[in-house]
Design an enzyme around this catalytic site. Structure first.
Site, short mmCIF file in Angstrom:
data_model
loop_
_atom_site.label_atom_id
_atom_site.label_comp_id
_atom_site.label_asym_id
_atom_site.label_seq_id
_atom_site.Cartn_x
_atom_site.Cartn_y
_atom_site.Cartn_z
N ASN A 10 0.94 -1.15 -0.04
CA ASN A 10 -0.15 -0.03 -0.03
C ASN A 10 1.00 1.26 -0.05
O ASN A 10 1.46 1.42 0.99
CB ASN A 10 -0.78 0.19 1.30
CG ASN A 10 -1.73 1.31 1.33
OD1 ASN A 10 -1.89 1.97 0.63
ND2 ASN A 10 -2.13 1.47 2.75
N TRP A 11 0.92 1.78 -1.23
CA TRP A 11 1.74 3.01 -1.26
C TRP A 11 1.25 4.52 -0.61
O TRP A 11 2.12 5.29 -0.54
CB TRP A 11 2.14 3.22 -2.83
CG TRP A 11 3.27 2.12 -3.15
CD1 TRP A 11 3.52 1.03 -2.82
CD2 TRP A 11 4.41 2.77 -4.08
NE1 TRP A 11 4.87 0.66 -3.26
CE2 TRP A 11 5.27 1.70 -4.33
CE3 TRP A 11 4.66 3.92 -4.77
CZ2 TRP A 11 6.38 1.77 -4.91
CZ3 TRP A 11 5.89 4.03 -5.75
CH2 TRP A 11 6.55 2.79 -5.74
N LYS A 12 -0.03 4.34 -0.33
CA LYS A 12 -0.64 5.48 0.29
C LYS A 12 -0.48 6.69 -0.76
O LYS A 12 -0.35 6.56 -1.73
CB LYS A 12 -0.15 5.66 1.90
CG LYS A 12 -0.07 4.41 2.85
CD LYS A 12 -0.01 4.72 3.99
CE LYS A 12 0.04 3.32 4.49
NZ LYS A 12 0.02 3.56 6.22
N HIS A 97 -9.47 1.71 5.23
CA HIS A 97 -8.09 1.89 6.02
C HIS A 97 -8.39 2.84 6.97
O HIS A 97 -9.05 3.55 6.97
CB HIS A 97 -7.08 2.29 5.07
CG HIS A 97 -5.61 2.12 5.52
ND1 HIS A 97 -5.44 3.20 6.49
CD2 HIS A 97 -4.71 1.12 5.35
CE1 HIS A 97 -4.07 2.79 6.56
NE2 HIS A 97 -3.54 1.70 6.11
N GLU A 99 -6.79 5.02 7.97
CA GLU A 99 -6.46 6.76 7.86
C GLU A 99 -7.78 6.99 7.06
O GLU A 99 -8.06 8.36 7.17
CB GLU A 99 -5.25 6.61 6.72
CG GLU A 99 -3.98 6.39 7.47
CD GLU A 99 -2.86 5.81 6.80
OE1 GLU A 99 -2.75 5.84 5.52
OE2 GLU A 99 -1.95 5.20 7.12
N GLU A 167 -5.49 -4.63 10.92
CA GLU A 167 -4.13 -3.65 11.04
C GLU A 167 -4.36 -2.67 12.25
O GLU A 167 -5.42 -2.03 12.43
CB GLU A 167 -4.31 -2.60 9.92
CG GLU A 167 -3.92 -3.28 8.50
CD GLU A 167 -3.39 -2.36 7.54
OE1 GLU A 167 -2.25 -2.47 7.17
OE2 GLU A 167 -4.01 -1.29 7.30
N GLY A 173 2.87 2.23 10.72
CA GLY A 173 3.96 3.21 10.73
C GLY A 173 4.72 3.33 11.75
O GLY A 173 5.21 4.60 11.98
N SER A 212 3.39 -2.06 10.20
CA SER A 212 5.10 -2.25 10.65
C SER A 212 5.66 -3.61 10.15
O SER A 212 6.52 -4.09 10.73
CB SER A 212 5.23 -1.85 11.89
OG SER A 212 5.01 -0.69 12.42
N GLY A 233 2.83 -1.14 4.23
CA GLY A 233 2.82 -0.04 3.86
C GLY A 233 4.19 0.76 3.67
O GLY A 233 4.97 0.53 2.44
N GLY A 234 4.93 1.20 4.54
CA GLY A 234 6.29 1.72 4.29
C GLY A 234 7.15 1.05 3.74
O GLY A 234 7.94 1.31 2.70
P1 PGA Z 1 2.79 0.26 7.67
O1 PGA Z 1 1.51 0.46 7.13
O2 PGA Z 1 3.37 -1.06 6.98
O3 PGA Z 1 3.86 1.45 7.23
O4 PGA Z 1 3.06 0.11 9.12
C1 PGA Z 1 0.57 -0.57 6.89
C2 PGA Z 1 -0.81 0.09 6.38
O5 PGA Z 1 -1.12 1.08 6.58
O6 PGA Z 1 -1.44 -0.64 5.48
#
Ligand code: PGA
Length: 256
Positions: A10-12, A97, A99, A167, A173, A212, A233-234
């Site tokens: 997930n590149w956000k 998600h 966010e 999640e 993150g 993470s 994500g990251g």
């Molecule tokens: P992260 O993000 O791997 O950077 O913790 C995961 C996500 O939000 O899908």
């Protein structure tokens, strides 16, 4: 359950055309068998999705959107619909998600409508659920997450077309990851809730862990019972940090 692990990046809101080179490296590695036996999906920003699909999409790597509207079309300035994503050749879409739930007040009912539209558009929705730290600290994590699962998934949907991503909000993150026992407990409870909701069909639903995940912890997390993959994500932003997760997933095929 013997299923291929599903690894979703997930590149956000990250990625300009210059970063397509990382996707190219990941796609080439997937084509050369780095992720054989693993389903690999990348969800770049909507601005790069069409280019990614036309340049790199094939059976070794699939692409998805990061969100979709609940309606198929209409007067919704700035939104992207599930049929539009499908029209580009996307196969997945992330919905709910944390966010989006936090920044846009998306409720489980709204997430459920998005997931339903995604299914009707031949996309696989990746439905995200997860508790905040305050909720976990108060002993409410299981109750909160099961409520999200019950209300965010369309029950009359073809179950095989749905993925759930657990999640924990506090793990996203932050570099903090729940204990294996906590992940195992949550995933077992989600599996049992899915069994109640979808009966025999529930076994087709993959439950991903997200928060993470990196190359160092992926193998341990993916080996936990009922963990059928990861939402990353990251660490998905660079080929050098994403490829070790795909390699870890390959060694875990069949577990979980
Ligand atoms: P992260 O993000 O791997 O950077 O913790 C995961 C996500 O939000 O899908």
């Amino acid at each position: 359950m013997t299923q291929q692990k599903l690894i979703v990046g997930n590149w956000k809101m990250n990625g300009l055309s210059a970063q397509l080179s990382d996707i190219e490296v990941i796609a080439k590695a997937a084509a050369s068998g780095v992720a054989s036996g693993v389903e690999c999906v990348l969800c770049p920003p909507a601005t790069l999705l069409g280019t990614c699909i036309s340049r790199f999409g094939d059976q070794d790597i699939a692409f998805g959107g990061q969100d979709c509207h609940a309606m198929r079309a209409g007067a919704h300035t700035g939104d992207v619909s599930a049929p539009m994503l499908a029209d580009l050749g996307a196969r997945y879409v992330i919905v709910g998600h944390s966010e989006r739930r936090t920044n846009y007040g998306e409720t489980s009912i709204m997430v459920c409508a998005k997931a339903q539209c995604a299914i009707e558009s031949n996309l696989t929705p990746i439905v995200c659920v997860g508790e905040t730290w305050e909720q976990r600290d108060a002993g409410e994590a299981l109750e909160i997450v099961m409520d999200q699962v019950r209300h965010s998934l369309p029950t009359h949907a073809e179950a095989g077309r749905i993925c759930v991503a657990y999640e924990p909000v506090w793990a996203i993150g932050t570099g903090r990851v729940p204990t294996n026992d906590d992940i195992s407990e949550m995933h077992a409870n989600i599996r049992s809730t899915l069994n109640d909701m979808f009966a025999g069909e529930a076994r087709n639903i993959k439950i991903l862990y997200g928060g993470s995940v990196n190359g160092a912890n992926a193998a341990g997390i993916l080996a936990i019972d009922h963990v059928n993959g990861a939402l990353v994500g990251g660490a998905s932003l660079k080929a050098e940090t994403f490829l070790p997760i795909l390699i870890a997933a390959r060694t875990c095929v069949g577990a979980g």
